[in-house]
Design a protein around this motif. Sequence first.
Motif, PDB file in Angstrom:
ATOM      1  N   GLU A 202       0.975  -1.194  -0.050  1.00  0.00           N
ATOM      2  CA  GLU A 202      -0.058   0.149   0.053  1.00  0.00           C
ATOM      3  C   GLU A 202       1.049   1.410  -0.066  1.00  0.00           C
ATOM      4  OE1 GLU A 202      -2.969  -0.017  -0.555  1.00  0.00           O
ATOM      5  OE2 GLU A 202      -3.720  -1.974  -0.304  1.00  0.00           O
ATOM      6  N   LEU A 203       1.924   1.282   0.700  1.00  0.00           N
ATOM      7  CA  LEU A 203       2.711   2.453   0.610  1.00  0.00           C
ATOM      8  C   LEU A 203       3.440   2.541  -0.622  1.00  0.00           C
ATOM      9  CD1 LEU A 203       4.830   1.478   4.014  1.00  0.00           C
ATOM     10  CD2 LEU A 203       3.280   3.660   3.567  1.00  0.00           C
ATOM     11  N   TRP A 204       3.813   1.484  -1.428  1.00  0.00           N
ATOM     12  CA  TRP A 204       4.370   1.803  -2.837  1.00  0.00           C
ATOM     13  C   TRP A 204       3.290   2.086  -3.593  1.00  0.00           C
ATOM     14  CZ3 TRP A 204       8.379   1.996  -5.591  1.00  0.00           C
ATOM     15  CH2 TRP A 204       8.130   1.626  -7.022  1.00  0.00           C
ATOM     16  N   ARG A 205       2.036   1.825  -3.355  1.00  0.00           N
ATOM     17  CA  ARG A 205       0.973   2.126  -4.316  1.00  0.00           C
ATOM     18  C   ARG A 205       0.534   3.636  -4.229  1.00  0.00           C
ATOM     19  NH1 ARG A 205      -3.937   3.640  -4.437  1.00  0.00           N
ATOM     20  NH2 ARG A 205      -4.087   3.463  -2.328  1.00  0.00           N
ATOM     21  N   LEU A 206       0.742   4.212  -2.951  1.00  0.00           N
ATOM     22  CA  LEU A 206       0.724   5.506  -2.592  1.00  0.00           C
ATOM     23  C   LEU A 206       1.658   6.575  -3.260  1.00  0.00           C
ATOM     24  CD1 LEU A 206      -0.305   5.540   1.229  1.00  0.00           C
ATOM     25  CD2 LEU A 206      -1.966   6.323  -0.850  1.00  0.00           C
ATOM     26  N   HIS A 207       2.892   5.925  -3.395  1.00  0.00           N
ATOM     27  CA  HIS A 207       4.141   6.540  -3.774  1.00  0.00           C
ATOM     28  C   HIS A 207       4.041   6.607  -5.644  1.00  0.00           C
ATOM     29  CE1 HIS A 207       8.233   7.678  -4.980  1.00  0.00           C
ATOM     30  NE2 HIS A 207       8.421   6.437  -5.813  1.00  0.00           N
ATOM     31  N   THR A 208       3.524   5.533  -5.976  1.00  0.00           N
ATOM     32  CA  THR A 208       3.485   5.544  -7.351  1.00  0.00           C
ATOM     33  C   THR A 208       2.175   5.976  -7.727  1.00  0.00           C
ATOM     34  OG1 THR A 208       2.489   3.404  -7.438  1.00  0.00           O
ATOM     35  CG2 THR A 208       4.797   3.508  -7.949  1.00  0.00           C
ATOM     36  N   ALA A 209       0.951   6.076  -7.297  1.00  0.00           N
ATOM     37  CA  ALA A 209      -0.250   6.648  -7.720  1.00  0.00           C
ATOM     38  C   ALA A 209      -0.543   8.101  -7.253  1.00  0.00           C
ATOM     39  CB  ALA A 209      -1.444   5.811  -7.037  1.00  0.00           C
ATOM     40  N   HIS A 210      -0.045   8.532  -6.269  1.00  0.00           N
ATOM     41  CA  HIS A 210      -0.399   9.822  -5.597  1.00  0.00           C
ATOM     42  C   HIS A 210      -1.576  10.253  -5.493  1.00  0.00           C
ATOM     43  CE1 HIS A 210       4.105  11.902  -5.916  1.00  0.00           C
ATOM     44  NE2 HIS A 210       3.944  10.729  -5.428  1.00  0.00           N
ATOM     45  N   ASP A 211      -2.610   9.084  -5.263  1.00  0.00           N
ATOM     46  CA  ASP A 211      -3.968   9.491  -5.307  1.00  0.00           C
ATOM     47  C   ASP A 211      -4.789   9.634  -4.025  1.00  0.00           C
ATOM     48  OD1 ASP A 211      -3.586   6.775  -4.558  1.00  0.00           O
ATOM     49  OD2 ASP A 211      -5.327   6.045  -5.536  1.00  0.00           O
ATOM     50  N   ARG A 212      -4.074   9.380  -2.827  1.00  0.00           N
ATOM     51  CA  ARG A 212      -4.668   9.523  -1.740  1.00  0.00           C
ATOM     52  C   ARG A 212      -3.803  10.161  -0.640  1.00  0.00           C
ATOM     53  NH1 ARG A 212      -8.035   4.160  -0.265  1.00  0.00           N
ATOM     54  NH2 ARG A 212      -8.945   5.460   1.460  1.00  0.00           N
ATOM     55  N   GLN A 213      -4.367  10.889   0.249  1.00  0.00           N
ATOM     56  CA  GLN A 213      -3.709  11.537   1.393  1.00  0.00           C
ATOM     57  C   GLN A 213      -3.698  10.534   2.491  1.00  0.00           C
ATOM     58  OE1 GLN A 213      -5.340  13.427   4.376  1.00  0.00           O
ATOM     59  NE2 GLN A 213      -3.155  13.059   5.364  1.00  0.00           N
ATOM     60  N   LEU A 214      -4.850   9.888   2.821  1.00  0.00           N
ATOM     61  CA  LEU A 214      -4.811   9.047   4.175  1.00  0.00           C
ATOM     62  C   LEU A 214      -5.447   7.649   3.443  1.00  0.00           C
ATOM     63  CD1 LEU A 214      -5.009   8.402   7.001  1.00  0.00           C
ATOM     64  CD2 LEU A 214      -7.081   9.553   7.002  1.00  0.00           C
ATOM     65  N   LEU A 215      -4.902   6.680   4.140  1.00  0.00           N
ATOM     66  CA  LEU A 215      -5.404   5.222   3.916  1.00  0.00           C
ATOM     67  C   LEU A 215      -5.353   4.698   5.184  1.00  0.00           C
ATOM     68  CD1 LEU A 215      -6.246   2.881   2.056  1.00  0.00           C
ATOM     69  CD2 LEU A 215      -3.731   2.193   2.045  1.00  0.00           C
ATOM     70  N   VAL A 216      -6.660   4.041   5.616  1.00  0.00           N
ATOM     71  CA  VAL A 216      -6.822   3.624   6.863  1.00  0.00           C
ATOM     72  C   VAL A 216      -7.068   1.880   6.416  1.00  0.00           C
ATOM     73  CG1 VAL A 216      -8.346   3.347   8.834  1.00  0.00           C
ATOM     74  CG2 VAL A 216      -7.829   5.528   7.815  1.00  0.00           C
ATOM     75  N   LEU A 217      -6.148   1.120   6.893  1.00  0.00           N
ATOM     76  CA  LEU A 217      -6.181  -0.431   7.078  1.00  0.00           C
ATOM     77  C   LEU A 217      -6.915  -0.803   8.200  1.00  0.00           C
ATOM     78  CD1 LEU A 217      -2.668  -1.115   5.432  1.00  0.00           C
ATOM     79  CD2 LEU A 217      -4.769  -0.562   4.217  1.00  0.00           C
TER      80      LEU A 217
END
Length: 218
Positions: A202-217
């Motif tokens: 999920e961290l990798w996805r946030l780095h590549t997509a830049h689509d969310r500021q907050l993700l709650v798992l």
Amino acid sequence: MSRGAFVVVGAGPGVGAAAARRFGREGHPVGLIARSAESLGTIAAGLISEGMTTAAETADVTDEQALTAALGALRDRLGPIEAVLFSPRPSLAWIKPVLGTGPSDVESALALSVVAAAAVVRTVAPDMRRRGHGTLLFTTGGAAVEPHRDRAVSGIAYAAESAYVRMLHDALADDGVHAAQVTVVGPIGRHAGHHPDTVAQELWRLHTAHDRQLLVLR
């Protein structure tokens, strides 16, 4: 295109190591910062055995001078820093009910979760802004969204860190720098609720997509 360095601040054997492997597999040189030289050596050895370019620096992340020096040393060894994961582990000694939590407990928690985070950002963000891209990643425990009276400092410190990350996101987005937070509700472990590799993905996805500021798992 060459990959910039990925640096884990507060690197440990769980999410920090998993994120280092995930980014390292994509060709990012990996930098590690933590207080324990022994733990760093173990994590670094594992990455190197997989053929990943890796460097480590010991520092207490609450020591601004030491932390800044460690980041500078990694930048000199690995090249420009493209992404940072800020993920230091809070002390178990801070887990106290709210009425038993004193000023020094709150001060220590904020020093780790917020003051140290600001020191990292102040060190790496200017270069990211000049280059027009970069990622600042932060992890917190579930107290950021579900504060509990028996674990007071986590709720206080993570709430402050969450506010800081949100403001960073708003301030840096136009410069091409993405600030994002992953909040993990529940235990992390290979046989627990959240596998470290899943969080790392999920961290990798946030780095590549830049689509969310907050993700709650959850």
